[in-house]
Enzyme design. Structure first.
Site, PDB file in Angstrom:
ATOM      1  N   ARG A   1     -14.291   6.487  10.105  1.00 25.37           N
ATOM      2  CA  ARG A   1     -13.545   6.603   8.688  1.00 25.37           C
ATOM      3  C   ARG A   1     -12.020   5.937   8.835  1.00 25.37           C
ATOM      4  O   ARG A   1     -11.530   6.230   7.772  1.00 25.37           O
ATOM      5  CB  ARG A   1     -13.815   7.772   8.292  1.00 25.37           C
ATOM      6  CG  ARG A   1     -15.208   8.463   7.902  1.00 25.37           C
ATOM      7  CD  ARG A   1     -15.263   9.590   7.094  1.00 25.37           C
ATOM      8  NE  ARG A   1     -16.663   9.916   6.843  1.00 25.37           N
ATOM      9  CZ  ARG A   1     -17.116   9.474   6.006  1.00 25.37           C
ATOM     10  NH1 ARG A   1     -16.695   8.716   4.866  1.00 25.37           N
ATOM     11  NH2 ARG A   1     -18.671   9.803   5.642  1.00 25.37           N
TER      12      ARG A   1
ATOM     13  N   ASP B   1     -13.987   1.968  -0.679  1.00 22.41           N
ATOM     14  CA  ASP B   1     -12.648   2.152   0.117  1.00 22.41           C
ATOM     15  C   ASP B   1     -12.651   0.999   1.166  1.00 22.41           C
ATOM     16  O   ASP B   1     -11.595   0.312   1.498  1.00 22.41           O
ATOM     17  CB  ASP B   1     -12.410   3.539   0.744  1.00 22.41           C
ATOM     18  CG  ASP B   1     -12.163   4.514  -0.284  1.00 22.41           C
ATOM     19  OD1 ASP B   1     -11.804   3.927  -1.333  1.00 22.41           O
ATOM     20  OD2 ASP B   1     -11.744   5.565   0.043  1.00 22.41           O
TER      21      ASP B   1
ATOM     22  N   LYS C   1     -22.006  -1.140   0.980  1.00 20.00           N
ATOM     23  CA  LYS C   1     -23.111  -0.185   1.764  1.00 20.00           C
ATOM     24  C   LYS C   1     -22.469   1.087   1.043  1.00 20.00           C
ATOM     25  O   LYS C   1     -21.328   1.476   0.836  1.00 20.00           O
ATOM     26  CB  LYS C   1     -22.839  -0.098   3.185  1.00 20.00           C
ATOM     27  CG  LYS C   1     -23.052   1.268   3.893  1.00 20.00           C
ATOM     28  CD  LYS C   1     -22.186   1.827   4.930  1.00 20.00           C
ATOM     29  CE  LYS C   1     -21.164   2.640   3.717  1.00 20.00           C
ATOM     30  NZ  LYS C   1     -20.228   3.543   4.652  1.00 20.00           N
ATOM     31  N   THR C   2     -23.334   2.074   0.585  1.00 17.86           N
ATOM     32  CA  THR C   2     -23.199   3.494   0.362  1.00 17.86           C
ATOM     33  C   THR C   2     -24.505   3.946  -0.375  1.00 17.86           C
ATOM     34  O   THR C   2     -25.057   3.390  -1.371  1.00 17.86           O
ATOM     35  CB  THR C   2     -21.730   3.728  -0.529  1.00 17.86           C
ATOM     36  OG1 THR C   2     -22.152   5.110  -0.924  1.00 17.86           O
ATOM     37  CG2 THR C   2     -21.837   2.918  -1.592  1.00 17.86           C
TER      38      THR C   2
ATOM     39  N   ASP D   1     -24.669   6.494  -1.933  1.00 21.86           N
ATOM     40  CA  ASP D   1     -23.987   7.222  -3.183  1.00 21.86           C
ATOM     41  C   ASP D   1     -24.312   6.344  -4.403  1.00 21.86           C
ATOM     42  O   ASP D   1     -24.452   6.834  -5.582  1.00 21.86           O
ATOM     43  CB  ASP D   1     -22.526   7.636  -3.277  1.00 21.86           C
ATOM     44  CG  ASP D   1     -22.169   8.490  -2.400  1.00 21.86           C
ATOM     45  OD1 ASP D   1     -23.238   9.219  -1.599  1.00 21.86           O
ATOM     46  OD2 ASP D   1     -20.946   8.898  -2.029  1.00 21.86           O
TER      47      ASP D   1
ATOM     48  N   GLY E   1     -19.554   6.375   6.087  1.00 22.71           N
ATOM     49  CA  GLY E   1     -20.861   7.266   6.293  1.00 22.71           C
ATOM     50  C   GLY E   1     -22.203   6.325   6.594  1.00 22.71           C
ATOM     51  O   GLY E   1     -22.094   5.225   6.040  1.00 22.71           O
TER      52      GLY E   1
END
Lengths: 579, 579
Positions: free
Chosen positions: A145, A176, A202-203, A205, A81
């Site tokens: 992905r 992941d 990276k994220t 979240d 994402g």
């Protein structure tokens, strides 16, 4: 191509680097720690990562790095994402590589990891990168992905790396994708290849963090964008004084985003999935809690409010977690039977016969509209797509029913009218904040230094982030250090451990300390839109989460500090409308 | 009370004023035009507004205004939905009043027009107003939607004004609220009272504009906030390349917001309600149009896109307009019968018997979830609440069905996955852009000059808005000049004419010229968050709508101008991260 005035303006921004990375490259020395251990399952991981397990932590410091200027061929992948700042990682990597040796080349794999598998790439050159500096999105090369998991995929990746004569591959991704990076590094060494692999955290979240990674990039910009919107809605609620806004926030597993936004905006309620799980709270208990706050505010004639809901909440509610797990198991074996059913009524009856009694009852409590979302749009594995479940509407429906019964019983005398929102895609591709622009550029530059210094299986690591950028430190962390073994799709797999919200951590404690006040007393804070120019406290502050976790003095009295600074520097003048 | 760094910073901003309003007050002279006429129904309006009809247009110019410093008692009301800048109107009014005479007083009526009716108010003083300068929201005194219509309400308003010895009341509102202001001005004169009434043009919808009002305040900030989010989503769509985003935008009657956002962000599709009505497009035709674009993009392997949908769309689709009208009529007389029905199935059957055949069929085409929204949550008059209908989901559902049948027929070979969004509350209370901050402050200051110069039944008017603020002109427009008679709730009433999107106007024409390109060729523009500091083209640009309508040179070549400016001024340097 038409571009906005802000985009044109952001091209001019020069990201700030840690001091060590601004030095002459040959003087960036390497300091290595002793051998490291994984966070769990050391013996198993040692076997799985025979080549890369136990490597030292790396820190750059003034010294010597004679080989750093060698000519390199590097590939870069954007994985998963979007998160604001991805383009700056590539820009930092590019500038580092070219500074090291103008003949070095950077290739961008198209559409995520599948670009590596399929050998689909472009060379990144000045003109291209200059059109993406300090901008949001992953559109420079696209993302995807796909995981590099099967033997065929691994062989194809090896094949591409060989064909392209790559010295290194940089994988920009979340937990992941970085697990994948660790495996790829190991596979390359097993295949006697010299292609190194470096990951970048990276994220949006915020769940890829640990003792060596203070925050993942994008979390800063995304939470600031969501907080802008939440603050605007709070102000609207407090002006109109007649609506309850239920706002779901992206963040599938961890509630870091919701918690950070709560610390920034001080809403009436913020649900934290990790707390819900810890306390084994049922949907009914959550509903009762929300209703108790609504009723308390109604006593003060404040029939309005704002509630933050983490996207993954339903998966942390015990009865819903079980229901989702049973549905996933059921669909894995009986999808054909289920898919043959043509009406929702038939599906409902079929489920009543096939689910456990508890899950059947849990399913029956769902409003029809929401119940259908548990059954539709399943992912390629047949799994329920939790992100498609409108938890915010589910809660509104449950709260509405409960309030009606409370009104009948005389325990609630207010008016309840609501709106629902979901913020996710609104923040993943925002122009990176100065913090993310600087941090990402530094992460990319650091990845270059790690490559040029011969490391593989490392995650780019820039630390001391609550200090000014020039005081940041840079280096690398072995990916295996962050791993343990977890059950995934029926078998134990090596994975990077996700950082959920720590219920003993400072950000959650800070929230807890204020929660009861915010519930009843309207205490909204309006952060406004991200600013790129202006005084430090307006455009260069890290997240509350980071400041609290790192114990920054500014977190302790952010208000006082901000006020003092603004007065001391006469900062407002710069931004005034005087011409 | 904790406040954000941006809020603290915005307190320091000094709104820019038209040159004439910066002069010594006694030198702000008044120039009056000849008698004016209403835009329609002159004879009827002349009778209804015997005291205030036909007054001249007023422009301020260098001259004499000897009485301007008299002591005043003024009340101010925030009416209707929030719009960014309301606080600055009050600040401009306050500063004007106090500059005129420090002994003058400003009172804020609480919770909208009902504050006047009920005599509920507070005095606005330095400390209060200083906490709200250049901030969003209407929370300083609250807003409300009560209309002053009945004889009792008018009598109560007169009573309050007398008791408070008010020289004037300022009503900050949209077309309805300003119609109310016109009536109140007339009622006061009929009652031989000297209390003047001045309106201020507010609405994010942008539909309160005409030859004398270039734009309503709040439109600038709201559309920029929505465009920030749309741009972020476009960038996400273009990075992930797998979702179609259906974005509904607030704006009940007119499509100005959707059109402005389209001009700013260049999405693949923007539906314009006025065009749908003009062409009498059915839902089926709209669906076919969307599907044709999706299919064309799929041919280019671009299975993603962004579609803007104006909130009021369904009311402009002929069969839906009829359905809604029939439902409203039906509920007005048979609500009890309908409310006795306990299941949706029973409601559906009852409607089949009570609606016309055409409307019954139209209702039957709606997905159940949407159909229910036509029946639930009706407003106090029993009317369908159009704003609660999830038009974006309705279109997704219709498009999904149509694409499936196209796929079967072999005319569509793409993948369709979608997300829906609704932006409204996110933008109504944003910190006002510099434009809105300046414009609103000027409108408030202008209202003071109108009051002190003895005018009533006027709308505060600040014009020449595409030029720098010091070149703006200021004055007043008689409210009756903008009125005509329209059918409302079964009888003809005087109302301010709403400005819908002009299909012969320049903004729509500019959209039309580019539409076919944007549909197929990805042409997204990413405006980013509203900036308050930095070079002019980043933080001081008016809307595209205004620039196109006023024929500003900068609209013709905004890109070139912006680039040239930025280079000429070395503007980027200010915003760079250098310390």
């Amino acid at each position: 191509m038409k571009i906005s005035a802000l985009q044109q303006n952001r091209y001019e921004y020069k990201p700030k680097l840690p001091k060590i990375l601004s030095e002459k490259l040959e003087t960036i020395g390497i300091v290595q720690s002793g051998a490291t251990k994984s966070v769990g399952d050391q013996e198993e991981l040692k076997k799985l990562f025979a080549n890369t397990y136990g490597k030292p932590v790396v820190t750059f410091t003034k010294g010597k790095n004679p080989g750093i200027k060698k000519q390199l061929r590097v590939g870069v992948i954007l994985s998963g994402g979007q998160a604001p700042g991805g383009h700056n990682v590539i820009a930092g990597l590019y500038d580092g590589i070219k500074k090291g040796n103008p003949a070095s080349k950077l290739f961008g794999f198209l559409g995520g990891p599948s670009g590596l598998i399929e050998g689909s790439y472009i060379e990144i050159k000045d003109k291209l990168i200059d059109g993406y500096r300090n901008t949001g999105g992953f559109d420079i090369i696209g993302s995807g992905r796909t995981k590099i998991e099967t033997d065929e995929q691994i062989a194809a990746s090896i094949n591409t790396a060989k064909k392209m004569k790559l010295d290194a591959i940089v994988i920009i991704g979340g937990d992941d994708s970085n697990t994948n990076a660790a495996l790829l590094a190991e596979h390359f060494l097993n295949a006697k290849m010299s292609t190194q692999v470096i990951g970048v955290p990276k994220t949006i979240d915020g769940d890829l963090k640990n003792s060596m990674i203070e925050t993942s990039f994008g979390f800063d910009t995304a939470t600031k964008t969501y907080s802008e919107l939440i603050g605007n809605i709070e102000r609207d609620a407090n002006s109109a004084k007649k609506y309850w806004h239920f706002i779901k926030l992206m963040g599938r597993s961890a509630s870091h985003i919701a918690l950070e936004c709560a610390l920034q905006t001080q809403p009436n309620i913020c649900l934290i999935s990790e707390e819900v799980e810890e306390k084994k709270m049922t949907l009914r208990q959550i509903t009762d809690y929300i209703c108790s706050v609504i009723a308390a505010r109604a006593e003060n004639k404040e029939n309005f409010g704002v509630i933050l809901i983490p996207e993954g909440l339903v998966e942390f509610v015990p009865e819903m977690k079980t229901l989702i797990a049973e549905l996933n198991d059921l669909m894995a074996v009986k999808a054909a039977d289920f898919n043959a059913l043509t009406s929702f009524e038939a599906q409902r009856q079929w489920l009543a016969q096939n689910l456990s009694k508890a899950s059947s009852e849990a399913f029956a409590t769902l409003p029809e509209e929401i119940a259908k979302q548990f059954l539709m749009d399943r992912d390629p594995h047949g799994n329920v797509q939790v992100s498609r479940i409108e938890t915010e509407k589910l809660l509104i429906s449950l709260v509405d029913s409960k309030l009606k019964s409370m009104a009948k019983a005389g325990t609630y005398k207010g008016k309840f009218s609501s709106y629902n929102h979901f913020f996710g895609y609104e923040g993943r591709c925002a122009f990176p904040s100065n913090f993310d622009a600087d941090y990402c550029y530094s992460l990319g530059f650091t990845a270059f230094v790690l490559i040029a210094s011969g490391f593989t299986g490392y995650l780019s690591s820039v630390r001391n982030l609550t200090s000014p950028a020039k005081e940041w430190t840079a280096g690398g962390v072995p990916l295996t250090m962050m791993m343990n073994m977890e059950q995934r799709h029926g078998s134990k797999k090596p994975v990077i451990k996700k950082a959920l919200v720590d219920l003993n951590g400072k950000p959650y404690k800070a929230f807890l300390k204020n929660r009861e006040t915010w519930e009843v007393k309207t205490s909204y804070v309006f952060p406004g839109a991200i600013q790129y120019a202006g005084p430090d406290e307006v455009c260069n502050q890290p997240t509350q989460t980071l400041m609290l976790e790192k114990g920054s003095p500014s977190a302790k009295s952010a208000k006082a500090a901000s006020k003092a600074k603004s007065q001391a520097k006469g900062a407002g003048k710069k931004a005034s409308g005087k011409k």
